[in-house]
Design a protein around this motif. Structure first.
Motif, PDB file in Angstrom:
ATOM      1  N   ASP A  66      -3.949   4.926   9.887  1.00 31.51           N
ATOM      2  CA  ASP A  66      -3.750   4.064   8.585  1.00 31.51           C
ATOM      3  C   ASP A  66      -2.548   4.853   8.001  1.00 31.51           C
ATOM      4  OD1 ASP A  66      -3.709   7.011   7.410  1.00 31.51           O
ATOM      5  OD2 ASP A  66      -5.545   6.483   7.177  1.00 31.51           O
ATOM      6  N   ASN A 112      -6.084  -3.271  -4.659  1.00 32.20           N
ATOM      7  CA  ASN A 112      -4.848  -3.439  -5.049  1.00 32.20           C
ATOM      8  C   ASN A 112      -3.858  -4.740  -5.623  1.00 32.20           C
ATOM      9  OD1 ASN A 112      -2.163  -4.029  -3.343  1.00 32.20           O
ATOM     10  ND2 ASN A 112      -2.819  -2.392  -2.613  1.00 32.20           N
ATOM     11  N   ARG A 157      -8.187   3.522   2.834  1.00 30.86           N
ATOM     12  CA  ARG A 157      -8.774   2.474   2.331  1.00 30.86           C
ATOM     13  C   ARG A 157      -9.302   0.997   2.939  1.00 30.86           C
ATOM     14  NH1 ARG A 157      -7.870   4.808  -3.191  1.00 30.86           N
ATOM     15  NH2 ARG A 157      -6.991   2.538  -3.972  1.00 30.86           N
ATOM     16  N   LEU A 158      -7.476   0.673   3.074  1.00 22.99           N
ATOM     17  CA  LEU A 158      -7.921  -0.401   3.911  1.00 22.99           C
ATOM     18  C   LEU A 158      -8.518  -0.105   5.509  1.00 22.99           C
ATOM     19  CD1 LEU A 158      -6.570  -3.203   4.318  1.00 22.99           C
ATOM     20  CD2 LEU A 158      -4.745  -2.471   5.124  1.00 22.99           C
ATOM     21  N   GLU A 169      -4.532   3.936  -0.614  1.00 20.27           N
ATOM     22  CA  GLU A 169      -4.364   3.323  -0.330  1.00 20.27           C
ATOM     23  C   GLU A 169      -5.039   2.747   1.348  1.00 20.27           C
ATOM     24  OE1 GLU A 169      -1.457   0.966  -2.396  1.00 20.27           O
ATOM     25  OE2 GLU A 169      -3.331   0.730  -4.620  1.00 20.27           O
ATOM     26  N   ARG A 170      -4.115   2.834   1.593  1.00 23.90           N
ATOM     27  CA  ARG A 170      -4.097   2.603   3.320  1.00 23.90           C
ATOM     28  C   ARG A 170      -5.729   2.836   4.217  1.00 23.90           C
ATOM     29  NH1 ARG A 170       1.770   4.082   2.673  1.00 23.90           N
ATOM     30  NH2 ARG A 170       0.998   6.775   3.995  1.00 23.90           N
ATOM     31  N   THR A 172      -1.975  -6.847  -2.968  1.00 25.44           N
ATOM     32  CA  THR A 172      -2.048  -7.964  -1.970  1.00 25.44           C
ATOM     33  C   THR A 172      -3.052  -8.826  -2.707  1.00 25.44           C
ATOM     34  OG1 THR A 172      -2.986  -5.481  -1.020  1.00 25.44           O
ATOM     35  CG2 THR A 172      -3.787  -7.412  -0.797  1.00 25.44           C
ATOM     36  N   THR A 222       0.749   4.013  -1.157  1.00 22.07           N
ATOM     37  CA  THR A 222      -0.516   5.798  -0.918  1.00 22.07           C
ATOM     38  C   THR A 222      -0.817   5.646   0.083  1.00 22.07           C
ATOM     39  OG1 THR A 222      -1.888   5.088  -2.868  1.00 22.07           O
ATOM     40  CG2 THR A 222      -0.099   5.552  -3.629  1.00 22.07           C
ATOM     41  N   TYR A 234       0.536  -1.296  -0.215  1.00 21.76           N
ATOM     42  CA  TYR A 234       0.367  -0.183   0.004  1.00 21.76           C
ATOM     43  C   TYR A 234       1.133   1.144  -0.033  1.00 21.76           C
ATOM     44  CZ  TYR A 234      -3.350  -3.581   1.484  1.00 21.76           C
ATOM     45  OH  TYR A 234      -3.766  -4.686   1.441  1.00 21.76           O
TER      46      TYR A 234
END
Length: 546
Positions: free
Chosen positions: A87, A339, A66-67, A63-64, A342, A60, A58
């Motif tokens: 995050d 992603n 969203r996770l 992205e973190r 992942t 960016t 991740y």
């Protein structure tokens, strides 16, 4: 003796009770010179390397974020890993490892403390040592100091490794202390159970049950509340580790909870050890009936009696784990999202036959690797019976060595099938219910779980080999299992080369369900398992017992 002890000044009495602590500590560290460094390095390096994995997966902030949002919105994922409090890369490491790191540190600690307290008494070595200048509290103190050194090393390695990789120093220290302090709390609990029970096996079982309860309470609390504020979470010491909130406005005052609880547990263990004789316990085994049941007329009945409780506990645990994993499998695609990194990791772990099937294959593989722990422990029960002088009376009768060893091995091999079957059944049922297709999903998922058995049996055969040929090195079996766990867990995310993945027997299995399977890997693994076990049994037949 009592009158003399009462007349002594407090410092003198304390010194007498702790006499020989230094020598026992050095002895404990020497005996654990392989086990402790292995635990510390594996646990410390796995946590410390997790940051670079998340950074690569991740890369960016979006992205973190969203996770973190998807994890916090999913009750099943919160039950599995806990909520995400930050995050940032460090926050994701804490989310993934605060609970599981505390769990592993607790297992390490209970093994250390029970080994150097109750196990020493059970084998009679403590009575021999106590005939010299060894105080009453010295063995317990040496065991707790050994656990303290191990947990301190874990905390330092985690904090130093994360800080060196660029994570904030405060958060790194908080995560290291959260894991190390949890380990010390369960060391104190293990010290209590070592006073309560007559056997090391029961002491480990009671402490393990307390650890399992703590994890279940944490999971239930986090599933109910995304903010980790549920009373169930706060009852659990593992919940304390995650609520320290490393990398997310750390709550340093939670360390006081660990300090108070650990102090209380250690104080209680000292109070108990002062009120019993060596070899005795507060929960003595009840005398059996005058006439044994017919089921105990042979070695298999005895082995079953000794191992049935352990098998039942593992079976129930796999039922729960399978139910949880199956319930979250449908949301595998949502968890991964778009992603690419992942998705690649999941596919390396579970195959490229579709994300949901890959996730189910990954879960089946994880159950298999964990089941190898049960199988190894079941085989090593032979070694504990041997060193505890309980095998000799059995072999003195009309029982041959192969019948004695074979009775325990039958339970180890068959028990593996049982717990994998129940785990696969729960995995398939919960997934089938979630997608409204129990009939179509149960069979393939159950078959995927059972397909792990040949790899588990290969490690079981290696354990038999060690027991038969190198009985003093049987603890190396745990290193083999731990190595396979490490390869299967972190190998895909760190992109281990194929030859490294193939060092584990699990790396040779087809990724079921969904993948094309041939009989060749199963045949080869079963053949290796049989060969290892046969050579080990030949060693048992020829070597001295004891």
């Amino acid at each position: 003796m009592t009158a003399v002890a009462t007349a002594l000044p407090a410092p003198a009495a304390r010194s007498r009770h702790l006499a020989g602590t230094g020598a026992l500590l050095r002895l404990a560290l020497r005996r654990d010179r392989v086990m402790i460094p292995a635990w510390v390095l594996v646990l410390g390096l796995v946590v410390a390397s997790m940051g670079s994995s998340f950074e690569a997966l991740y890369d960016t902030a979006a992205e973190r974020a969203r996770l973190a949002a998807s994890m916090n919105a999913n009750g099943s994922m919160r039950a599995l890993y806990g909520p995400v409090f930050s995050d940032s890369v460090g926050g994701l490491v804490s989310w993934r490892m605060a609970g599981y790191g505390a769990l592993l540190a607790a297992v390490m600690s209970l093994l250390i403390v029970v080994r150097h307290t109750r196990e020493e008494e059970e084998t009679g070595r403590q009575e021999l040592l106590s005939a010299a200048m060894v105080g009453r509290r010295a063995p317990l103190t040496a065991a707790l100091l050994t656990a303290l050194i191990a947990n301190a090393a874990v905390a330092v390695l985690i904090a130093g490794g994360l800080a060196k990789s660029g994570r904030p120093a405060a958060g790194s220290l908080a995560l290291g202390l959260a894991i190390g302090c949890a380990g010390m709390l369960f060391a104190g609990l293990a010290a209590i159970t070592a006073q309560l029970t007559e056997s090391a096996r029961m002491a480990k079982g009671l402490t393990g049950a307390a650890l399992g309860l703590a994890f279940a309470l944490r999971a239930a609390g986090d599933a109910a509340d995304a903010g980790s504020t549920s009373p169930l979470t706060w009852i659990s010491p593992i919940g304390w580790s995650e609520n320290l909130r490393a990398y997310a406005d750390e709550r340093w005052w939670i360390l006081l909870l660990f300090l108070a609880a650990t102090t209380l547990a250690v104080t209680a263990s000292y109070a108990l050890t002062a009120r019993r004789d060596i070899g005795m316990s507060f929960l003595p085994a009840r005398p059996g009936p005058a006439v044994a049941q017919r089921s105990l007329s042979g070695p298999f009945g005895l082995a079953w009696r000794l191992q049935r409780t352990t098998l039942l506990g593992w079976t129930l645990g796999f039922l729960c784990a399978g139910g949880i994993f199956g319930g979250i499998a449908q949301g595998a695609a949502d968890m991964v999202g778009g992603n690419r990194q992942t998705r690649e990791i999941v596919e390396r772990m579970g195959g490229a036959q579709g994300l949901t099937d890959a996730f189910l294959a990954t879960m089946a593989g994880m159950l298999g690797m964990i089941a190898a722990i049960y199988a190894t422990g079941a085989v090593l029960r032979l070694r504990s019976e041997e060193t505890g002088d309980r095998a000799e009376p059995v072999l003195a009768g009309a029982v041959g060595r192969l019948r004695w060893a074979g009775s325990h091995l039958a339970i180890a091999y068959a028990g593996t099938v049982v717990i994998m079957a129940f785990g696969g059944l729960a995995l398939g049922l919960s997934y089938g219910i979630s997608v409204h297709d129990v009939g179509g999903q149960l069979g393939p998922v159950l078959a995927a779980a059972l397909s792990q058995v040949p790899a588990i049996w290969t490690l079981t055969g290696l354990t038999v080999l060690l027991f038969g040929l190198l009985p003093k090195a049987t603890t190396a079996a745990w290193a083999l299992v731990g190595g396979c766990l490490a390869i299967g867990w972190i190998g895909p995310s760190l992109k281990f080369p194929q030859w490294a993945m193939d060092l584990s027997p699990f790396g040779h299995l087809p990724k079921l369900p969904g993948a094309d399977a041939t009989a060749a890997p199963f045949v080869w693994l079963l053949a290796l398992s049989g060969l290892f076990a046969a050579v080990g049994l030949v060693g048992v037949r020829r070597r001295d017992i004891g």
